[in-house]
Design a protein around this motif. Structure first.
Motif, PDB file in Angstrom:
ATOM      1  N   LEU A 167       0.861  -3.778  11.302  1.00 36.60           N
ATOM      2  CA  LEU A 167       2.033  -4.086  10.478  1.00 36.60           C
ATOM      3  C   LEU A 167       3.274  -3.396  11.016  1.00 36.60           C
ATOM      4  CD1 LEU A 167       0.993  -4.035   6.730  1.00 36.60           C
ATOM      5  CD2 LEU A 167       1.621  -5.992   8.140  1.00 36.60           C
ATOM      6  N   GLU A 168       3.124  -2.135  11.372  1.00 40.83           N
ATOM      7  CA  GLU A 168       4.268  -1.432  11.945  1.00 40.83           C
ATOM      8  C   GLU A 168       3.837  -0.150  12.612  1.00 40.83           C
ATOM      9  OE1 GLU A 168       7.190   0.181   9.319  1.00 40.83           O
ATOM     10  OE2 GLU A 168       5.733   0.821   7.843  1.00 40.83           O
ATOM     11  N   VAL A 169       4.732   0.393  13.424  1.00 42.07           N
ATOM     12  CA  VAL A 169       4.514   1.688  14.057  1.00 42.07           C
ATOM     13  C   VAL A 169       5.577   2.622  13.496  1.00 42.07           C
ATOM     14  CG1 VAL A 169       4.447   2.971  16.237  1.00 42.07           C
ATOM     15  CG2 VAL A 169       3.673   0.580  16.171  1.00 42.07           C
ATOM     16  N   THR A 227       0.809  -1.220   0.000  1.00 39.49           N
ATOM     17  CA  THR A 227       0.000   0.000   0.000  1.00 39.49           C
ATOM     18  C   THR A 227       0.843   1.271   0.000  1.00 39.49           C
ATOM     19  OG1 THR A 227      -0.072  -0.026   2.409  1.00 39.49           O
ATOM     20  CG2 THR A 227      -1.886  -1.112   1.254  1.00 39.49           C
ATOM     21  N   ASN A 228       2.158   1.144   0.188  1.00 38.66           N
ATOM     22  CA  ASN A 228       2.998   2.343   0.301  1.00 38.66           C
ATOM     23  C   ASN A 228       2.862   3.257  -0.911  1.00 38.66           C
ATOM     24  OD1 ASN A 228       4.495  -0.169   1.451  1.00 38.66           O
ATOM     25  ND2 ASN A 228       5.181   1.561   2.668  1.00 38.66           N
ATOM     26  N   VAL A 229       2.814   4.549  -0.639  1.00 36.24           N
ATOM     27  CA  VAL A 229       2.747   5.535  -1.719  1.00 36.24           C
ATOM     28  C   VAL A 229       3.985   5.398  -2.609  1.00 36.24           C
ATOM     29  CG1 VAL A 229       2.694   8.003  -2.235  1.00 36.24           C
ATOM     30  CG2 VAL A 229       1.289   7.087  -0.381  1.00 36.24           C
ATOM     31  N   VAL A 234       0.354   4.323  13.140  1.00 35.60           N
ATOM     32  CA  VAL A 234       0.248   2.865  13.182  1.00 35.60           C
ATOM     33  C   VAL A 234      -0.394   2.350  11.898  1.00 35.60           C
ATOM     34  CG1 VAL A 234      -0.554   0.901  14.546  1.00 35.60           C
ATOM     35  CG2 VAL A 234      -0.005   3.065  15.692  1.00 35.60           C
ATOM     36  N   ASP A 235       0.290   1.421  11.233  1.00 34.48           N
ATOM     37  CA  ASP A 235      -0.229   0.808  10.003  1.00 34.48           C
ATOM     38  C   ASP A 235      -0.999  -0.454  10.362  1.00 34.48           C
ATOM     39  OD1 ASP A 235       0.980   2.764   8.525  1.00 34.48           O
ATOM     40  OD2 ASP A 235       2.644   1.521   7.835  1.00 34.48           O
ATOM     41  N   ILE A 236      -2.270  -0.468   9.993  1.00 39.06           N
ATOM     42  CA  ILE A 236      -3.157  -1.577  10.371  1.00 39.06           C
ATOM     43  C   ILE A 236      -3.835  -2.132   9.116  1.00 39.06           C
ATOM     44  CG2 ILE A 236      -5.262  -2.139  11.675  1.00 39.06           C
ATOM     45  CD1 ILE A 236      -4.461   0.114  13.645  1.00 39.06           C
TER      46      ILE A 236
HETATM   47 MG   LIG Z   1       4.603   0.705   6.296  1.00 39.73          MG
END
Ligand SMILES: [Mg+2]
Ligand SMILES: Nc1ncnc2c1ncn2[C@@H]1O[C@H](COP(=O)(O)OP(=O)(O)O)[C@@H](O)[C@H]1O
Length: 304
Positions: free
Chosen positions: A267-269, A218-220, A253-255
Motif C-alpha cells: 500500500l505504501e512505504v 487499519t491506521n491507529v 512497508v504497509d502490506i
Molecule cells: Mg498507511
C-alpha cells in the motif's frame, strides 16, 4: 581518521527521546559525534552554507557535517523540505531527499513500485478536468478509494462504492481546487495489514494492525489497533524489494493480502516508521534494539 560528526533530528514523543539517547551513545562509542535536534526550521542558508541556529549552536555549518539523519515529522513544511533538498546536494542524508520525497507521495510511490515489478493496488491518476475518467474506472472496478497523494493516518481517504456515490462526491472534489485525482481499486482484504520495517536492506520487524469494527482503514489514527504478527518469507521479500525500489535506507512497508487475486500488495512505504512505543514494547514488540544497531551500522558505514 578525522573526527566524524553527524546531525540528527528524531521525534521525541512515544519513547523517541530514549531512542535518541541510545543512538547518540552508540555512535559516540564508534567515535562519531552527534549534533541533536537539528530541525531545519531553525536553519538559514547563506551563500554556500546552511547555518543552524539552535539553543546551543550558533551558526553551525550543516553542510560541513558528515551526514544528516532526519527522522521526525513526516509532514514537513515547504521550508524544511526545501532545505532538506539543498543539504542533500552536498552531504549524505538518511533517508536521501529523493527517496523521502518519493515515499511522501502515494502516486509516485505506486508508479515506481509497479515499474519495479512490485504488486500494488491498481490505480488511476487523471487531470482534474478529466473527471469522466473516474466514471469509466468505477464501472470496471466496482469499488474504489479516493486518496490524497500526500496524506497520512488514513485521513481524507474516501471509499466510493458505486457510480451514485461518485456522482455525489464529484461536486465536492471539484470545489476543492485539486490539481488531479488519484484513485485506487478497493482491495478485498480482511481489514488487517502487515507493517514491515527494513533498515539497509535487512528485515527488522513485522507487526500487524487491525481496523476497528466500523472502519476499513487499519491506521491507529483511524481507530485501528496494533497486534503481534509474524511475517513469512514472501512478505519479507516484498518489503525489502519495496525499500530497494524506492531507495529508502529505512522504510516501513504497509502490506495487505488481496483475497481476490490471492497475493500480497504494497500500500505504501513510510520513510519514518516509528520505533515501538513503551506500551508496544510491553505487548512484546521488541525490535527497537535491532533497529538501532542497524541504523548505527548504516551511519558508520556511510560516514567512513
Ligand atoms: Mg498507511
Ligand atoms: N486500495 C485500498 N483498498 C482497500 N483498503 C485500502 C486501500 N488503500 C488503503 N486502504 C486502507 O486504508 C489505510 C490507509 O491507506 P494508506 O494508503 O496506507 O494511507 P495513509 O498514508 O493514510 O496510511 C490502509 O492501512 C488500509 O487499511
Amino acid at each position: 581518521m578525522s573526527e566524524r560528526k553527524i546531525g540528527m533530528w528524531l521525534y521525541s514523543n512515544g519513547g523517541g527521546d530514549k531512542i535518541q539517547k541510545k543512538i547518540i551513545k552508540k555512535l559516540k562509542d564508534r567515535g562519531i559525534d552527534t549534533l541533536n535536534n537539528i530541525n531545519l526550521r531553525n536553519a538559514i542558508a547563506r551563500n554556500g552554507h546552511i547555518l543552524f541556529h539552535g539553543d546551543e549552536n550558533r551558526g553551525e555549518k550543516l553542510d560541513k557535517l558528515d551526514l544528516m539523519f532526519s527522522y521526525n515529522a513526516g509532514e514537513q513544511t515547504q521550508y524544511q523540505m526545501y532545505l532538506y533538498q539543498a543539504l542533500n546536494r552536498v552531504i549524505p542524508m538518511i533517508n536521501s531527499y529523493d527517496s523521502f520525497a518519493l515515499t511522501e507521495d502515494k502516486f509516485h510511490t505506486s508508479f515506481v513500485l509497479r515499474n519495479a515489478g512490485i504488486k500494488t493496488a491498481d490505480y488511476k491518476l487523471c487531470h482534474r478536468d478529466d473527471g469522466h475518467e473516474l466514471k469509466k474506472i468505477i464501472k470496471k472496478w466496482d469499488k474504489m478509494v479516493y486518496k490524497p497523494t500526500d496524506g497520512w493516518g488514513g485521513v481524507g481517504l474516501t471509499k466510493i462504492e458505486n457510480e451514485a456515490n461518485l456522482d455525489m462526491l464529484m461536486p465536492f472534489l471539484n470545489q476543492m481546487d485539486l490539481r488531479y485525482f488519484y484513485v485506487e481499486k478497493f482491495i478485498d482484504y480482511d481489514n488487517t495489514d502487515f507493517r514491515v520495517d527494513v533498515v539497509d536492506g535487512e528485515f527488522v520487524s513485522c507487526y500487524g494492525r487491525k481496523a476497528s469494527g466500523t472502519d476499513w482503514r487499519t491506521n491507529v489514527t483511524s481507530g485501528g489497533s496494533v497486534f503481534m504478527r509474524e511475517a513469512n518469507d514472501e512478505i519479507i521479500k516484498v518489503a525489502i524489494d519495496a525499500c530497494k525500489a524506492t531507495g529508502v535506507d529505512i522504510g516501513g512497508v504497509d502490506i495487505i493480502y488481496d483475497r481476490e487475486k490471492e497475493e500480497y500488495i504494497v500500500l505504501e512505504v513510510n520513510g519514518i516508521p516509528a520505533f515501538a512505543t513503551p506500551e508496544q514494547e510491553k505487548m512484546g514488540l521488541d525490535f527497537n534494539s535491532k533497529k538501532i544497531d542497524l541504523i548505527v551500522d548504516l551511519i558508520d558505514r556511510k560516514t567512513s
